[in-house]
Design an enzyme around this catalytic site. Structure first.
Site, PDB file in Angstrom:
ATOM      1  N   PRO A 262      -6.552  -2.080 -36.177  1.00  0.00           N
ATOM      2  CA  PRO A 262      -7.733  -1.620 -36.922  1.00  0.00           C
ATOM      3  C   PRO A 262      -8.266  -2.729 -37.830  1.00  0.00           C
ATOM      4  O   PRO A 262      -7.509  -3.560 -38.341  1.00  0.00           O
ATOM      5  CB  PRO A 262      -7.207  -0.438 -37.748  1.00  0.00           C
ATOM      6  N   GLY A 263      -9.572  -2.734 -38.014  1.00  0.00           N
ATOM      7  CA  GLY A 263     -10.178  -3.648 -38.974  1.00  0.00           C
ATOM      8  C   GLY A 263     -10.387  -5.061 -38.491  1.00  0.00           C
ATOM      9  O   GLY A 263     -10.667  -5.952 -39.293  1.00  0.00           O
ATOM     10  N   GLY A 265     -12.746  -6.076 -36.403  1.00  0.00           N
ATOM     11  CA  GLY A 265     -14.149  -6.388 -36.173  1.00  0.00           C
ATOM     12  C   GLY A 265     -14.693  -5.966 -34.824  1.00  0.00           C
ATOM     13  O   GLY A 265     -15.731  -6.469 -34.392  1.00  0.00           O
ATOM     14  N   THR A 267     -16.020  -3.004 -33.841  1.00  0.00           N
ATOM     15  CA  THR A 267     -17.288  -2.290 -33.973  1.00  0.00           C
ATOM     16  C   THR A 267     -18.399  -3.242 -34.403  1.00  0.00           C
ATOM     17  O   THR A 267     -19.520  -3.211 -33.878  1.00  0.00           O
ATOM     18  CB  THR A 267     -17.150  -1.145 -34.992  1.00  0.00           C
ATOM     19  N   GLU A 474      16.486 -17.008 -40.570  1.00  0.00           N
ATOM     20  CA  GLU A 474      15.756 -17.778 -39.568  1.00  0.00           C
ATOM     21  C   GLU A 474      16.681 -18.705 -38.788  1.00  0.00           C
ATOM     22  O   GLU A 474      16.460 -18.951 -37.594  1.00  0.00           O
ATOM     23  CB  GLU A 474      14.631 -18.581 -40.228  1.00  0.00           C
ATOM     24  N   HIS A 477      18.121 -16.759 -35.891  1.00  0.00           N
ATOM     25  CA  HIS A 477      17.177 -16.698 -34.761  1.00  0.00           C
ATOM     26  C   HIS A 477      17.193 -18.003 -33.965  1.00  0.00           C
ATOM     27  O   HIS A 477      17.271 -17.996 -32.722  1.00  0.00           O
ATOM     28  CB  HIS A 477      15.746 -16.469 -35.281  1.00  0.00           C
TER      29      HIS A 477
END
Length: 662
Positions: A262-263, A265, A267, A474, A477
Site C-alpha cells: 500500500p502507498g 503510488g 493509483t 548478521e 547469516h
C-alpha cells in the site's frame, strides 16, 4: 416560453405522434396520441416516457425490418436503464399486436446459459432486451434481423418530458448533464411542477470530482516509477500511432496489473498515465460495484457493465479498477457464496474480453496481493502486463520529495534525508511534505529543509552493546550463507544511526547475497536457504543464550520468509512427508487457513525447528569464527570484498565446519 422553441417542440411532439401512427398503421391498431396517451405516459413515469420515446426512434430507424411479420429485434439497452421499463414501453407501442417480449439475463450461471432460445424463437415477432456490455446468447445473435442500441435521453425527449410535466425549460448543457444520469434519478429531476433547471444545477454541484488533479497531470512518469514508467512511454507511443491509423488496436497492450505494498503510488500512477496518454480516466473498484444499490448479484453486475460501457463510450479511455485482488480466485471460494463469486468473476471475464471488443479501452488493475486473483483474469489478452510497485529506493524517495517540495528540489540535504527513510512509501513521503508545508504556511514563509527534518521522528542511536548483538546476528547469516553455498555474500552491514544509516531496508543490519539463477532447486538447496534465514537468530541464541525481536515482527523478517518457504515446500513442491501436490487444495494466501491445517502446521514447524537447530549446531562449531567476524563487523560497520575473504572459515570435509583462516 420562447415562441420559436415552443413551435419546434410542438413540431417534435407531432413528429413522435406521426411515427406512432405509422407504427400503428402497420399493425392496424389505434394510433397513439402524444397529446393524451403520451402525456399520460409522461405523468405516469419519467422512465417509461423516455423509454417510449427512445423506442419510437429505434423502430423508426428500422421500420422496414420491424414491419415484417417475422422479425427478431435485439435491442441493446444502455447500462443504468431498467429493462422492465423498456419492455413496458414496447408493450404500449405494440399494443393489440402479437409480439413476444423477452428480457435477456445479464450473465451466465456457473453451468452456462440457463435459457433455451428455441422456446422464444418460435414466435414470429420477437423483441429481445439486453443490457449493454452483457453477454447475449449466440442463437439470439444469429437469429437477429435487427440489432440496434437504444439511444435514451435524447435532448429533445428530455425537453418534451419537461414540458409535459410542467418542469420548465432546460439548456443544452443541463440536458446533457441530465442525460448522463441513471434512469432512477429521472423522477427526482422531473418532479411534476418543479423546475428541472434547479435539479440540473444541483447535479453540477454534486457532480464527480475530477479524477486527475493538476498535480497528477504534471507528474513525471519517467522518474521514480521504474518498469512502470517505461511501459507508460511505450503505451503512449502505441496509442499515438493507433490514433493516427498506423497501428491496429490488436497491437496495443490491452491491460496491466499494478501490484505492490500500500502507498507505493499505484493509483497516482494510473491517473498520471491517463493524463500522459491523453485518455479519459474511468476509475472504480470492486467494492464500489458491490455497494451499488443492495449489493445483490444483479446490482453488482449492472454496475460492472456500466463501468465498461462508459469506458467504451469515452474511448480512448483508461478504466482503472482498484482493489483488484478482492475479485478473488474461483478455485478458492468457499461453498457458502461460491456461486455468487464465480458469477462475478465470469461477468468480469466477459467484460474484459467483450464480444464486441473494447477498442480504445485499456484496463489497469491495482492490488496488494496478486496471488489472490483468478489466473484467467491476468493471462495474456486480458491484464497481461504485470508490474510490481515496490517501496521506493533512496533515489526514488529523493525524487518523490522533490516533486512535492519543488522549492527544495536542488537542496543536497533533501537527498540525504530521503536516503535515511528506508521502508517509507510514496504516500508516507507525500504526508511528510504536506506536514512540512503546513509548518511553513502557519508561519507565513517558504518551506525549509529544517521543516522537513522537524517532521521526521529521530532514529534510535545504537550503543556498542546493541551494535555487537546486531553484528552477531548478521555474522550468523553470512557464515551459514557462505558455508552452505546459499549465495555469494557481497557485503554485510550494521547501522548505528549516527554515522551509518540504513538506505535499502528498514533494519538495523543487512546481509546481501548474490543468488545464483538456476533452472530448478533441490530439496537440500531449499533447506539451506531456510537455515541461512534462521541463522541470525541462532547466532544470538548461541552467543547470548537468548534472541531478540530482530528476526521477526514484519512480513519481510527472517522468520516470515523462512515460514513462507517451508509452507511452499509442503504445499507446492512435494518436499514434505508426502510428495503430493494438489493445486488449489489450500489457500496459501490466507494465514488463518494455514493455521487451522494442523497437519501442515506440524510439518512446517518440524522443518523450521530442524533447520534452526542445524544452523545453531553449525555456528557452534564456528563459534570463534563467529566472534571474530562480529568483532570486525562492529568495528568497521561494513564488510565486503577482501575484508570478507580473510574471515571465512577454512574448507573442511563434508559434515565438518572447519576453522577460521589465519
Amino acid at each position: 416560453m420562447d415562441t420559436a422553441f415552443k413551435d419546434n417542440l410542438d413540431q417534435y411532439i407531432s413528429k413522435l405522434q406521426r411515427i406512432a401512427i405509422r407504427l400503428n398503421g402497420v399493425r392496424g391498431a389505434h394510433p397513439l396520441r402524444i397529446g393524451r396517451e403520451g402525456a399520460a405516459i409522461a405523468m405516469r413515469s419519467t422512465r417509461l416516457f423516455l423509454s417510449y420515446c427512445a423506442l419510437v426512434n429505434l423502430f423508426r430507424r428500422n421500420i422496414e425490418l420491424v414491419s415484417e411479420p417475422f422479425c427478431v429485434a435485439l435491442v441493446i439497452v444502455p447500462v443504468g436503464w431498467q429493462l422492465t421499463d423498456v419492455k413496458e414501453a414496447a408493450k404500449i407501442i405494440f399494443k393489440d399486436e402479437k409480439v413476444r417480449f423477452y428480457i435477456h439475463p445479464e450473465a451466465k450461471s456457473r453451468r452456462g446459459w440457463d435459457i433455451d432460445p428455441a422456446e422464444e424463437l418460435i414466435f414470429g415477432k420477437l423483441i429481445i432486451f439486453a443490457t449493454e456490455g452483457s453477454p447475449v446468447h449466440e442463437d439470439f445473435e444469429l437469429a437477429a434481423t435487427v440489432r440496434d442500441r437504444l439511444r435514451t435521453c435524447d435532448i429533445r425527449h428530455l425537453r418534451a418530458l419537461a414540458k409535459l410535466r410542467g418542469c420548465g425549460d432546460i439548456t443544452d448543457n443541463q440536458a446533457a448533464l441530465i442525460a448522463e444520469q441513471p434512469s432512477e434519478r429521472m423522477e427526482a429531476i422531473f418532479r411534476i411542477g418543479q423546475p428541472a433547471r434547479r435539479a440540473a444545477l444541483r447535479l453540477t454541484e454534486l457532480g464527480p470530482k475530477r479524477p486527475v488533479t493538476e498535480e497528477v497531470k504534471h507528474l513525471d512518469l519517467s522518474k521514480g516509477f521504474g518498469e512502470a514508467g517505461d511501459w507508460a512511454q511505450e503505451l503512449k507511443k502505441d496509442l499515438r500511432e493507433w490514433r493516427d491509423g498506423k497501428l491496429p488496436w490488436s497491437e496495443v497492450d490491452k491491460g496491466c496489473l499494478l501490484y505492490g505494498p500500500p502507498g507505493t503510488g499505484k493509483t497516482r500512477f494510473a491517473a498520471a498515465l491517463a493524463a500522459e496518454c491523453d485518455m479519459h480516466l474511468e476509475a472504480t473498484s470492486i467494492s464500489r460495484w458491490q455497494s451499488s444499490k443492495d449489493g445483490h448479484l444483479g446490482d453488482l453486475l449492472k454496475a460492472m457493465y456500466r463501468s465498461f460501457a462508459n469506458a467504451k463510450e469515452k474511448a480512448p479511455c483508461l478504466l482503472f479498477l482498484d482493489e483488484f485482488d478482492s475479485i478473488g480466485d474461483r478455485s478458492k471460494f468457499v461453498s457458502s457464496y461460491a456461486d455468487y463469486s464465480i458469477q462475478v468473476v465470469n461477468g468480469l471475464l466477459e467484460c474484459i474480453d467483450g464480444i464486441e471488443g473494447r477498442e480504445g479501452v485499456v484496463v489497469v488493475g491495482a492490488c496488494n496481493h496478486p496471488e489472490r486473483i483468478d489466473p484467467a483474469l491476468v493471462r495474456s489478452g486480458r491484464l497481461e502486463k504485470h508490474i510490481r510497485f515496490p517501496l521506493p529506493d533512496a533515489n526514488a524517495r529523493a525524487q518523490i520529495l522533490a516533486f512535492h517540495l519543488p522549492s527544495l528540489a536542488d537542496e543536497p540535504l533533501l537527498k540525504e534525508i530521503a536516503a535515511k527513510l528506508p521502508g517509507t512509501s510514496g504516500a508516507d513521503l507525500e504526508r511528510l511534505s504536506r506536514d512540512a508545508r503546513r509548518v511553513a504556511r502557519l508561519e507565513r514563509r517558504s518551506v525549509t529543509i529544517d521543516d522537513v527534518r522537524g517532521k521526521i521522528a529521530p532514529l534510535p542511536v545504537l550503543n556498542d552493546d546493541y551494535q555487537l548483538q546486531i553484528a552477531i546476528h548478521e555474522s550468523g547469516h553470512a557464515l551459514i550463507a557462505h558455508t552452505l553455498k546459499v549465495g555469494r555474500v557481497e557485503r554485510v552491514e550494521i547501522f548505528d544511526n549516527v554515522e551509518n544509516f540504513a538506505t535499502d531496508v528498514d533494519a538495523h543490519g543487512i546481509t546481501v547475497t548474490d543468488q545464483p539463477k538456476v533452472p530448478f532447486k533441490t530439496k537440500s538447496q531449499v533447506m539451506n536457504r531456510i537455515a541461512m534465514l534462521l541463522a541470525g537468530a541462532a547466532a544470538e541464541d548461541l552467543f547470548y543464550g537468548d534472541r531478540s525481536t530482530t528476526a521477526s515482527g514484519t512480513n519481510n523478517s527472517d522468520f516470515a520468509k523462512a515460514t513462507e518457504i517451508a509452507v511452499e515446500m509442503v504445499t507446492r513442491w512435494g518436499f514434505g512427508k508426502s510428495p503430493y501436490y494438489l493445486p488449489g487444495s489450500l489457500n496459501t494466501s490466507n494465514p488463518g487457513e494455514l493455521w487451522r491445517d494442523h497437519r501442515l502446521r506440524t510439518e512446517v514447524s518440524e522443518i523450521l525447528q530442524t533447520e534452526y537447530a542445524r544452523a545453531r549446531d553449525m555456528l557452534s562449531g564456528l563459534k570463534q569464527t563467529l566472534i571474530a567476524f562480529a568483532t570486525e563487523l562492529a568495528r568497521h560497520k561494513r564488510l565486503q570484498g577482501d575484508q570478507l575473504e580473510g574471515l571465512w572459515p577454512e574448507p573442511s570435509a563434508p559434515g565438518g565446519y572447519g576453522g577460521r583462516k589465519c
